[in-house]
Design a protein around this motif. Structure first.
Motif, mmCIF file in Angstrom:
data_model
loop_
_atom_site.group_PDB
_atom_site.id
_atom_site.type_symbol
_atom_site.label_atom_id
_atom_site.label_comp_id
_atom_site.label_asym_id
_atom_site.label_seq_id
_atom_site.Cartn_x
_atom_site.Cartn_y
_atom_site.Cartn_z
ATOM 1 N N LEU A 36 -2.322 -0.323 9.722
ATOM 2 C CA LEU A 36 -3.450 0.125 10.167
ATOM 3 C C LEU A 36 -4.538 -0.591 10.671
ATOM 4 O O LEU A 36 -4.726 -2.012 10.263
ATOM 5 C CB LEU A 36 -3.490 -0.036 7.979
ATOM 6 N N ILE A 39 -7.152 -3.523 8.846
ATOM 7 C CA ILE A 39 -6.672 -3.603 7.469
ATOM 8 C C ILE A 39 -6.164 -5.202 8.152
ATOM 9 O O ILE A 39 -5.092 -5.146 7.911
ATOM 10 C CB ILE A 39 -6.111 -2.912 6.527
ATOM 11 N N PHE A 392 -6.575 12.142 16.979
ATOM 12 C CA PHE A 392 -7.916 11.499 16.796
ATOM 13 C C PHE A 392 -8.831 10.988 15.490
ATOM 14 O O PHE A 392 -8.624 9.977 15.410
ATOM 15 C CB PHE A 392 -8.611 12.167 18.694
ATOM 16 N N PRO A 393 -9.002 12.167 15.505
ATOM 17 C CA PRO A 393 -9.639 12.395 14.402
ATOM 18 C C PRO A 393 -8.649 11.398 12.530
ATOM 19 O O PRO A 393 -9.453 10.833 12.202
ATOM 20 C CB PRO A 393 -9.727 13.679 13.516
ATOM 21 N N SER A 394 -7.107 11.046 12.950
ATOM 22 C CA SER A 394 -7.033 10.767 12.182
ATOM 23 C C SER A 394 -6.714 8.880 12.626
ATOM 24 O O SER A 394 -7.404 8.165 11.486
ATOM 25 C CB SER A 394 -5.095 10.874 12.656
ATOM 26 N N LEU A 396 -9.351 8.095 14.240
ATOM 27 C CA LEU A 396 -11.510 7.809 13.956
ATOM 28 C C LEU A 396 -11.159 7.326 12.724
ATOM 29 O O LEU A 396 -11.606 6.376 11.915
ATOM 30 C CB LEU A 396 -11.757 9.094 14.055
ATOM 31 N N ILE A 397 -10.381 7.971 11.400
ATOM 32 C CA ILE A 397 -10.155 8.108 9.753
ATOM 33 C C ILE A 397 -9.563 5.809 9.793
ATOM 34 O O ILE A 397 -10.715 5.196 8.992
ATOM 35 C CB ILE A 397 -9.720 8.910 9.673
ATOM 36 N N PHE A 398 -8.705 5.441 10.633
ATOM 37 C CA PHE A 398 -8.032 5.095 9.775
ATOM 38 C C PHE A 398 -9.073 3.488 10.371
ATOM 39 O O PHE A 398 -9.096 2.466 9.697
ATOM 40 C CB PHE A 398 -6.470 4.676 10.796
ATOM 41 N N ASN A 400 -12.533 3.584 10.766
ATOM 42 C CA ASN A 400 -13.235 4.104 10.009
ATOM 43 C C ASN A 400 -13.209 3.194 8.555
ATOM 44 O O ASN A 400 -13.887 2.176 8.126
ATOM 45 C CB ASN A 400 -13.848 5.213 9.362
ATOM 46 N N VAL A 401 -11.484 2.623 7.907
ATOM 47 C CA VAL A 401 -11.297 2.804 6.875
ATOM 48 C C VAL A 401 -11.822 1.238 6.825
ATOM 49 O O VAL A 401 -11.554 0.473 5.502
ATOM 50 C CB VAL A 401 -9.942 3.251 6.553
ATOM 51 N N PHE A 404 -14.687 -0.267 7.412
ATOM 52 C CA PHE A 404 -15.329 -0.074 5.882
ATOM 53 C C PHE A 404 -15.045 -1.563 4.536
ATOM 54 O O PHE A 404 -16.158 -1.399 4.088
ATOM 55 C CB PHE A 404 -15.619 1.362 5.800
#
Lengths: 503, 156, 320
Positions: A36, A39, A392-394, A396-398, A400-401, A404
């Motif tokens: 991931l 993280i 690619f959206p996935s 992006l989300i990873f 971001n997580v 963040f």
């Protein structure tokens, strides 16, 4: 021999069913958080600390260590597959690993990373077992002057990371150094280049810069290709490295292991340099330096081995001196202190089971990781066949997580965007991000050590190059000079040729 | 004087701009000190000056040697991807994880070559569930699940 | 006036209504430092105990940045409804307001100080080759070799730095301060003998002192440390009144309703007294504190803020 008696004791400890179980949990979790992006092991270990309170200290340490080196393994996976370096070491893996993935050679890249890491892990474990105390003494020989000179050498080496213009690579290193200075000045406490934004007071996180300039930029660059819908054009030929691959990789693995094992013992930022150093060495000794940056397997094998060896030997200053070389080691010291165990020279004699059990578990954990990771390669490859419009959206989300979760601050997402846009501009101007990132990492360390050395010497600049008092610092600077010559000469020759051609 | 390599020329301009900024800002805001006892402005001013010099070299080369043009910028994906990341960050607190994820996926997906409502919705949903299971439940990251106005969030 | 009273009464009833239901949802426990440090560890020790006592999840949230100011500001700016608590420390509430050009909150008025959790003394440690075996000998050494001794600290404006400056002032000696990025590299240079002394906190110094890696000369508190009963205090060694501790405690935004304040204070103190929490904190060299009630804690924070305002000014640590 005593070492073997001790190791046998360690093996008995590590293979008790309880410790075996926690080692497995550690490496599994480590692989997961390593994969991931963003993280890292630090928040994971911190969150698990309360659980370890109720564990036996040996089991706790074995599990936490497993998370740490497991995450080093997992980090290369994301770097190779989707061009996302979640930690400093993977920045180098991205360069050739992701190119290999684009050519349909993700399998061999991942496999050689796993094999190299396993080999390096085993060797580094042996190094800890046989030579931890004397090596710790070596680590203490590194003061501010030595670190500064080492960083200078590292920066010269950084220019090798680029495969384009040398001049622009040097400029990117300098720009990285400058960006790294943003934040609180260690010596005076002055906030520099923070523009009254409190979120900048601690500087910009490395993960944010790396994920912005590699991850975000990469996605935009992929999406702008009009006709091509799929990024991974190359057909997946085979999962495992060919004979040719192995033949090309064994020497880089050996060299990477040696370099990483040495740099790992330096608590003041040595492990950070290991993968960069290994890449430089491989590119310089290679007969085909032009292949680097375009999918050379040596560019994966060397740095990945160095990284894992460094991760392993960075336990040495922690175990023998009680000095943490990085945030993860600081956490482990915290975990041990909560258990009432003070890390330091007495651990080896007072708690042989803990010390040798941990060492044996490292070997066990590395074996688990290679057994775990080789079959996983098949699954990872399948992931690349997912159409990019889902992928690619996935990603992006990873990202971001990950970003963040660094400090639960939306500002970090904003900064990642800023560096994404900046990275995109750099791509258009053909300025490569890798040298900038190394400069960014080394900038603050370099300034800090430079100023500290000058303070300690009361302003006497000869502390850096006095061969009698500071032989280590002197030889690093000498090596930097030599490397500079090696890098510059072929370029000058090429320039001349170019000039002649034009005439 | 003709710009023979626009890509290098503008790269040079960028380096000079950054370098000049760091030099100017350091001199106006921070104490310089001396080489013996460096102030906070010393090192950045030094590096900034070096960067200006390097930028000039890059620029000079661009005027002397031919080089490629700058490839076209595509603002649509750049803007949408950026917006997607920023939306995620700033919607997390007020909107919770689900809202942030769905917004980021939809904005991001608009940057792609094709945009099918249903597909994107499925991707968003899968990612919300995955994030909840792995990050919130598994790794216990302190992400809010519900929007801020819901006082007592039933999901944890 | 009447309107004011009515408003006050309204707020009072509103808050007591709120308090009846409190806690009705999870609490967040803001730690203004990255995970893994001593402040974070103690928060993570307390969180499960509070969770059990309050019947609602207590989620630790790390909000590092700006020397802890970012996290402290999050707490200060949250609604004072009892659902946001945080760790406030000597840095965020006593040193930074004097040290930094601007701090976005008022350490006294913006917070309800709930309970002081930990107070740790600093220890004056020297490299083994330093000939001084006592504070008096160290002072004598520093006087014969002015400007030759270096003292390390984890950062500019840390307690280690300020303790050193105070020491210089009270003894009339001159030593050079060498700041580091965190205590670990400072300790490394101390072990190697590149710097000669350091005011390290007891938790980190204890194992090294016991293992003989470094020599301890004194503690910085008025009372001797239970973990090192043979070690004299600086006060005993001729630096009359030298008293410094590193501390942190649980705080909430102000004004927190009195009943919630009392409840949280009681629950934190109860958790601190539980044997497993106590032994774990003690294992790290941390001691509880004599400061128990919220009012005592507030007075303590105010006194500390005053002390460090003076020390920071005298030390010249404040940038520009």
């Amino acid at each position: 021999m005593e070492v073997f008696d001790n190791l046998w004791l360690g093996v008995q400890v590590a293979f008790s069913w309880q410790n075996f179980f926690y080692c497995l949990v550690g490496v599994l979790l480590g692989t997961l958080i390593g994969v991931l992006p963003g993280i890292g092991p630090v928040p994971t270990i911190a969150m698990l600390l309360p659980i370890t309170f109720n564990l036996d200290p040996i089991a706790a340490l074995i599990m936490l260590s497993g998370i740490y080196y497991g995450s080093q393994y997992g980090g290369s996976t994301t770097a190779i597959l989707v061009n996302l370096p979640g930690e400093a070491a993977s920045v180098v893996t991205v360069l050739d690993g992701h190119q290999m993935a684009r050519q349909g050679r993700a399998g061999p890249a991942l496999a050689i990373a796993a094999i190299g890491s396993f080999f390096a892990g085993c060797v580094a474990t042996l190094v800890i077992a046989t030579a931890a105390p004397p090596l710790a003494e070596v680590a203490l020989k590194f003061g501010p002057a030595e670190y500064f000179s080492l960083m200078v050498l590292g920066l010269v080496a950084a220019t090798v990371l680029a495969h384009g213009s040398l001049l622009k690579a040097i400029a990117m290193v300098v720009l990285g150094l400058l960006l790294g200075l943003i934040g609180t000045d260690v010596n005076s406490g002055v906030l520099r280049f923070t523009f009254e934004v409190p979120d900048l007071a601690d500087g910009i996180g490395f993960v944010i810069v790396a994920m912005g300039m590699f991850g975000v930029t990469e996605i935009v660059a992929n999406l702008e290709q009009k006709g091509e819908r799929e990024v991974f054009l190359g057909k997946v030929k085979h999962l495992f490295p060919s004979k040719e691959d192995l033949k090309r990789s064994w020497a880089p693995i050996l060299r990477g292991t040696a370099l990483g094992s040495f740099l790992g013992i330096l608590p003041g930022g040595g492990a950070l340099l290991s993968s960069f150093a290994a890449y430089t060495v491989e590119k310089k000794v290679s007969k085909h330096p032009e292949q680097f940056g375009k999918g050379a397997i040596e560019g994966v094998a060397g740095p990945e081995s160095a990284n894992n060896a460094g991760a392993q030997t960075s336990f040495i200053p922690m175990l023998t001196l009680g000095i943490p070389g990085n945030a993860v080691m600081a956490l482990m010291i915290g975990a041990l202190m909560i258990q009432g165990i003070a890390p330091g020279p007495q651990v080896m004699t007072d708690k042989p089971q803990l010390f040798w059990g941990l060492i044996a578990s490292m070997w066990l954990g590395n074996a688990m990781l290679v057994i775990l990771n080789l079959p996983l390669i098949g699954i990872w490859i399948k992931l690349l066949q997912v159409p990019y419009r889902f992928l690619f959206p996935s990603i992006l989300i990873f990202m971001n997580v990950g970003v963040f979760s660094l400090s639960n601050n939306p500002w970090d997402c904003l900064m990642m965007t800023v560096f994404g846009v900046f990275g995109y501009v750099c791509v258009k101007l053909e300025c490569e991000p890798a040298p900038l990132i190394l400069g960014f990492i080394l900038g603050p360390l370099m300034e800090e050590n430079l100023r500290r050395a000058m303070l300690l010497s009361r302003g006497d600049a000869t502390v850096f190059f006095n061969p009698v008092d500071k032989p280590i610092s002197f030889s690093f600077l000498l090596a930097a000079l030599a490397l500079l010559a090696v890098i510059a000469l072929p370029n000058i020759r090429k320039k001349r040729e170019e000039v002649f051609v034009e005439e | 004087m003709r710009i023979r390599s626009p890509r290098d020329f503008w790269a040079g301009v960028m380096f000079i701009a950054f370098g000049a900024f760091f030099v100017a800002w350091s001199f106006t805001h921070y104490a310089m000190g001396s080489a013996l006892r460096m102030g906070p402005g010393y090192f950045p001013a030094l590096l900034g000056g070096l960067l200006v010099f390097l930028g000039l070299l890059v620029m000079a080369k661009a005027l002397a040697l031919d080089g490629p043009k700058i490839a076209a910028f595509h603002f649509r994906p750049l803007l949408l991807v950026s917006l997607s990341v920023v939306a995620y960050g700033y919607l997390m607190k007020p909107g919770g994880l689900a809202v942030a994820t769905i917004a980021a996926v939809f904005i991001g997906a608009l940057a792609g070559h094709e945009f099918k409502w249903k597909e994107v919705a499925v991707v968003a949903l899968v990612l919300v569930i995955f994030s909840w299971l792995v990050f919130v439940r598994g790794l216990t990251l302190p992400f809010p699940m519900c929007p801020q106005f819901i006082d007592n969030c039933p999901i944890r | 006036m009447i309107r004011l009273l009515a408003a006050a009464a309204l707020i009072a009833t509103a808050s007591s209504l709120q308090a009846q239901a409190w806690p009705a949802k999870p609490l967040r426990f803001v730690v203004p430092y990255p995970p893994g440090g001593p402040v974070d560890v103690s928060a993570r020790l307390l969180a499960p105990k509070l969770q059990a006592a309050l019947g609602q999840p207590v989620v630790v949230e790390n909000k590092p940045g700006a020397g802890g100011n970012l996290g402290a500001d999050v707490v200060a700016k949250s609604a004072p409804d009892g659902y946001t608590i945080g760790m406030g420390a000597i840095a965020t509430h006593a040193i930074n307001p004097s040290l930094m050009a601007s701090v976005p909150y008022d350490p006294l008025r913006d917070f309800t100080h709930l309970a002081l959790v930990v107070q740790v003394p600093n220890v004056l440690v020297v490299h083994n080759d330093v000939p001084a075996k006592s504070v008096a000998e160290l002072v004598a050494l520093a006087k014969t070799r002015p400007g030759k001794l270096d003292f390390a600290s984890g950062s500019t404006g840390s307690t280690g730095h300020l303790a050193g400056e105070l020491f210089k002032q009270m003894t009339g000696t001159y030593m050079v301060h060498i700041p580091y990025k965190g205590a670990a590299p400072a300790v490394a240079d101390l072990l190697a003998g590149r710097v000669q002394l350091m005011f390290d906190n007891l938790a980190s110094a204890l194992p090294r002192v016991k293992a003989g890696q470094v020599r301890a000369l004194a503690v910085t508190t008025l009372k001797r440390a239970p973990a090192l009963p043979d070690l004299p205090t600086l006060d005993e060694s001729g630096l009359k009144g030298f008293d410094m501790t590193t501390w942190w405690g649980v705080m909430a935004p102000a004004p927190l309703p009195a009943d919630i304040t009392a409840r949280l204070n009681a629950e934190v103190l109860k958790a601190m007294d539980e044997p497993d929490v106590k032994t774990r904190l003690r294992a790290m060299g941390m001691e509880g504190s004599a400061v128990r009630s919220p009012a005592q804690f507030s007075a303590f924070v105010a006194a500390e803020a005053k002390l460090y305002a003076r020390l920071v000014k005298a030390s010249g640590a404040k940038p520009d």
